[in-house]
Enzyme design. Structure first.
Site, short mmCIF file in Angstrom:
data_model
loop_
_atom_site.label_atom_id
_atom_site.label_comp_id
_atom_site.label_asym_id
_atom_site.label_seq_id
_atom_site.Cartn_x
_atom_site.Cartn_y
_atom_site.Cartn_z
N LYS A 33 0.82 -1.22 0.00
CA LYS A 33 0.00 0.00 0.00
C LYS A 33 0.85 1.27 0.00
CE LYS A 33 -0.71 0.23 5.00
NZ LYS A 33 0.14 1.42 5.22
N THR A 34 2.02 1.24 0.69
CA THR A 34 2.88 2.43 0.71
C THR A 34 3.38 2.74 -0.69
OG1 THR A 34 3.57 1.79 2.94
CG2 THR A 34 4.88 3.47 1.86
N ASP A 225 -3.20 7.75 4.71
CA ASP A 225 -2.73 6.39 4.98
C ASP A 225 -3.34 5.90 6.29
OD1 ASP A 225 -1.29 4.07 4.73
OD2 ASP A 225 0.62 4.92 5.34
N GLU A 226 -3.45 4.59 6.44
CA GLU A 226 -3.95 3.97 7.68
C GLU A 226 -5.28 4.60 8.11
OE1 GLU A 226 -2.47 1.40 8.52
OE2 GLU A 226 -0.29 1.57 8.45
N GLN A 256 -6.81 -4.37 10.34
CA GLN A 256 -5.70 -3.92 11.17
C GLN A 256 -6.07 -2.68 11.99
OE1 GLN A 256 -1.62 -4.25 9.44
NE2 GLN A 256 -2.68 -4.71 7.53
#
Length: 773
Positions: A33-34, A225-226, A256
């Site tokens: 994903k990064t 992100d996240e 997660q």
């Protein structure tokens, strides 16, 4: 097509090439994903989007730095410098510095860390003459923090009778008054705490529409992100900023989401598609990190959760070793097993210490691991211990520097006004505090005007106070012309701090001097780095902001070739070839504090999923039969999470022994439960090097497991299983068949095992091995 796009698989390329509109990338563990976020930013810039118009929000400064470095390699460092990229707190602190005057703050406001905030609360409780055993300052701080993250301001608190009643029931009826006094003190000191960086940004964007419009036009493309870790306050800021253009890309994995205790709201990612029009959904389901066994076991774990988004993670990696499960008698034995296993793996496979991680649910579990590693001379590093910037001598230097930038900062002033000792005692400080409260001025302003105020302080003490003010003001003059390193070197000498530490010739005293030396080294590096950044000067204010917003994950100093010890929460985002997940026991993992509701238990299961998916090659699960908790030796039982993994993905290094308790009732008085109707079919593991097609994945998400015909036609005699046969079971060891009943799929056998005692098993699932007939 640009060469960097050729490094992506089809699933990764699709979201990178999607330029406009709202989109969500549901990214499984280890799916890259990064890389997708990084390449998407590079692609936007290649399509003519000005980097000044791109906002990228991460959860650690380290992640932001890594992404910026990768982007620099693709588009060039001069353009990458112009990106607004960083953590939520660092980006919003930057905005607040520009707009601080609108909220009545100085642009050089101090950012209080947890220790500072708790110290202010402790002072408030003392000033209000409240019982410190009832109003525990850490508990009060936690309560106020949760209010701020839920956008409950002081005004909103006093308008909410339910909240006031709840605090009264908790025997803290004055909590609202403490909250108000704490907020007032911070404001007077020109300070914001960590939670204020979000709360005040919300206030800014809500109360000043022109400021919101300015940043909406600035940030035309927003990437988060996240996203599953965002709390309500962060969610509202992102919603507000993205509302005009709706070019928002969020990346995350609901499996997660493990920070509910910090206020993270999993519904932000679950409901994203309802928040925006025509949301495009992308899935990254190929895991590049782990073996098939680890990926399939992880899928097996997370499918037990009811609240989740659709996805099937798969991998084209090797089958790999099974997850190894080990039982020991005590936590000391558990530590010795882990240390010996690491030692053997290092020798047998030529691995480095940095290839191993030991993960635990609570920090207290590290002790047994540390003892065992030390005895084997295995170097290790504990993550999440005392941060470098929290050490006393470092906090002392930083407090002087904070005063240089913001003399209203009362916490910093109280810390260093008499350190090193300069004859300004506690009584004098109390008088200054009373005067400051009376005149509604800062303590520093009272000290500056000490001759104009009637304070019963002798002339000798007045002189000392004036000397302190003069010293700080001289530092302020120097700060206008020199960088962070030069100022700090000057301050640490002129205040007498270094001389004070040199008097202490003990190893601890020498270590403190070395820490200050390390601080200066870090500052020199910082000043050099800032020369490469657009509009940066390497000033003291830039350095102090960098320190205030540093996270534990950013402090990766020193030798990295060490075994990593950390809680599972800290392990998120990391990966290691070998991972040991220790303390796999009921009431420990899952935690006994987090099993009151289904949502709490599901968060614990997500935490276990995160732990397992950190492993690339080999995962170990270890548990003990007894463990010291709160000084008492208690019997432990294996975690339910071990039971939830299909046995085909596990290998038991020690047969499971059931509880030593012998039942007083005869089991025959109860009906049998047909487990065949409860057990889920294990996930399909791909044998082909390529992964499943999109059609296959779609079917996998919707299909229900079915029982095979061979199960229905099961025959005990064909399997060579008869009364008296000696058999072996992977968990219970050897045993003798006492009786067989039922037909086909429902055939059961009662077996007396050496380790497990008398068990009744469904034979088609039991996987028994005949030892002799």
């Amino acid at each position: 097509m640009e060469t960097y796009l050729e490094q992506l698989n089809d699933a990764q390329r699709a979201p990178v090439l999607q330029k406009d509109g709202a989109m969500i990338v549901i990214a499984g563990a280890g799916s890259g994903k990064t890389r997708v976020l990084t390449f998407r930013i590079a692609y936007l810039m290649s399509q003519g989007v000005d980097p000044f118009n791109i906002l990228s929000l991460t959860f650690t400064n380290k992640a932001a730095r890594e992404m910026k470095n990768r982007i620099s390699k693709i588009v060039g460092s001069s353009e990458a410098k112009n990106l607004w990229m960083g953590t939520f707190h660092s980006i919003f602190a930057k905005i607040l510095r520009f707009e601080a005057d609108k909220l009545g703050y100085p642009s050089n406001f101090t950012i209080y860390d947890t220790q500072d905030s708790q110290s202010v609360i402790r002072a408030v409780i003392k000033e209000m003459h409240l019982d410190k055993d009832v109003y525990k300052y850490k508990q009060v701080y936690s309560r106020i923090s949760s209010y701020k993250n839920s956008l409950i301001t002081v005004k909103a608190y006093f308008s909410n009778s339910d909240l006031m009643e709840a605090d009264a029931m908790a025997k803290m009826p004055r909590l609202g008054d403490i909250y108000k006094s704490y907020v007032d003190k911070c404001f007077k000191a020109g300070a914001m705490d960590f939670d204020d960086l979000l709360l005040k940004t919300n206030e800014l964007l809500t109360r000043f529409p022109e400021v919101l419009a300015k940043y909406q036009n600035r940030f035309r493309y927003i990437l988060v992100d996240e996203y599953q870790d965002t709390n309500h306050s962060q969610y509202l800021i992102v919603r507000a900023l993205s509302d005009k253009f709706q070019n928002i890309c969020v990346v995350g994995d609901d499996a997660q989401s493990i920070y509910a205790f910090r206020g993270a709201n999993i519904n932000n990612i679950l409901n994203f598609q309802k928040d925006y029009d025509e949301v495009k959904v992308f899935r990254l389901e190929q895991n590049y990190r782990s073996t098939k066994n680890i990926v399939n076991a992880a899928n097996n774990i997370i499918e037990k959760n009811k609240t989740r988004l659709e996805k099937v993670v798969w991998t084209a990696n090797d089958e790999g070793a099974k997850i190894l499960v080990n039982r020991t008698m005590t936590d000391g034995d558990e530590g010795r097993f882990v240390a010996s296993s690491i030692f053997e793996n290092k020798m047998n496979h030529q691995m480095k210490d940095g290839d191993f991680a030991i993960l635990y649910r609570t920090n207290a579990q590290s002790r047994a691991m540390e003892d065992a590693l030390r005895k084997k001379d295995i170097p290790y590093r504990i993550y999440g211990g005392l941060s470098f910037y929290q050490r006393k001598e470092i906090k002392d230097v930083l407090s002087y520097l904070r005063l240089v930038l913001n003399p209203k900062d009362e916490e910093a002033l109280k810390r260093v006004i008499n350190y090193p000792a300069r004859g300004i005692g506690g009584t004098t400080i109390d008088k200054l505090i009373v005067a400051a409260n009376h005149y509604n001025r800062s303590i520093f302003e009272v000290m500056k005007n000490i001759d104009k105020i009637d304070l019963k302080i002798n002339s000798g003490t007045k002189t000392k106070l004036q000397d302190f003010v003069t010293m700080i003001e001289s530092f302020q003059v120097l700060n206008q012309n020199y960088d962070a390193f030069t100022i700090t070197e000057h301050v640490s000498k002129k205040t007498g701090l270094l001389q004070e530490l040199k008097k202490d010739g003990t190893p601890e005293g020498i270590a403190r001097i070395e820490n200050i030396e390390e601080l200066l080294n870090g500052m020199r590096d910082f000043v050099e780095e800032q020369k490469e950044i657009a509009d940066a000067t390497g000033s003291l204010s830039e350095f102090m902001e960098d320190v205030a917003l540093a996270t534990d994950a950013d402090s990766d100093k020193g030798d990295s070739d060490r075994v990593a010890l950390m809680t599972v929460h800290l392990a998120k985002g990391l990966e290691f070839p070998y991972v040991y997940i220790v303390g796999m026991e009921e009431d420990l993992f899952p935690s006994g504090m987090s099993m009151n509701t289904r949502s709490e238990l599901e968060e614990e299961r997500r935490l276990f999923y995160v732990a397992v998916t950190r492993a690339e090659k080999q995962a170990y699960l270890t548990y003990t039969q007894s463990r010291y908790r709160w000084g008492k030796l208690i019997d432990a039982e294996p975690s339910r999470f071990i039971e939830e993994i299909d046995e085909s993905f596990l290998e038991y290094l020690t047969p499971i022994t059931e509880n030593r308790y012998k039942p007083l009732l005869d089991a025959d008085i109860f009906d049998d439960v047909d487990h065949s109707k409860l057990r889920l079919k294990k996930p399909v593991s791909s044998k082909a090097p390529m992964g499943p097609t999109e059609d296959q994945l779609r079917k996998l998400r919707r299909l229900k497991p079915v029982t095979s015909d061979t199960d229905k036609n099961f025959n005990a005699e064909d399997a060579n299983l008869n009364v008296g046969t000696i058999v072996e079971h992977v968990r219970f060891g050897k045993g003798k068949i006492k009786s067989i009943e039922g037909l086909g799929a429902d055939t059961k056998a009662e077996i007396d095992f050496e380790n497990g005692g008398l068990k009744k098993l469904l034979l088609r699932f039991a996987k028994l091995k005949v030892v002799n007939s």
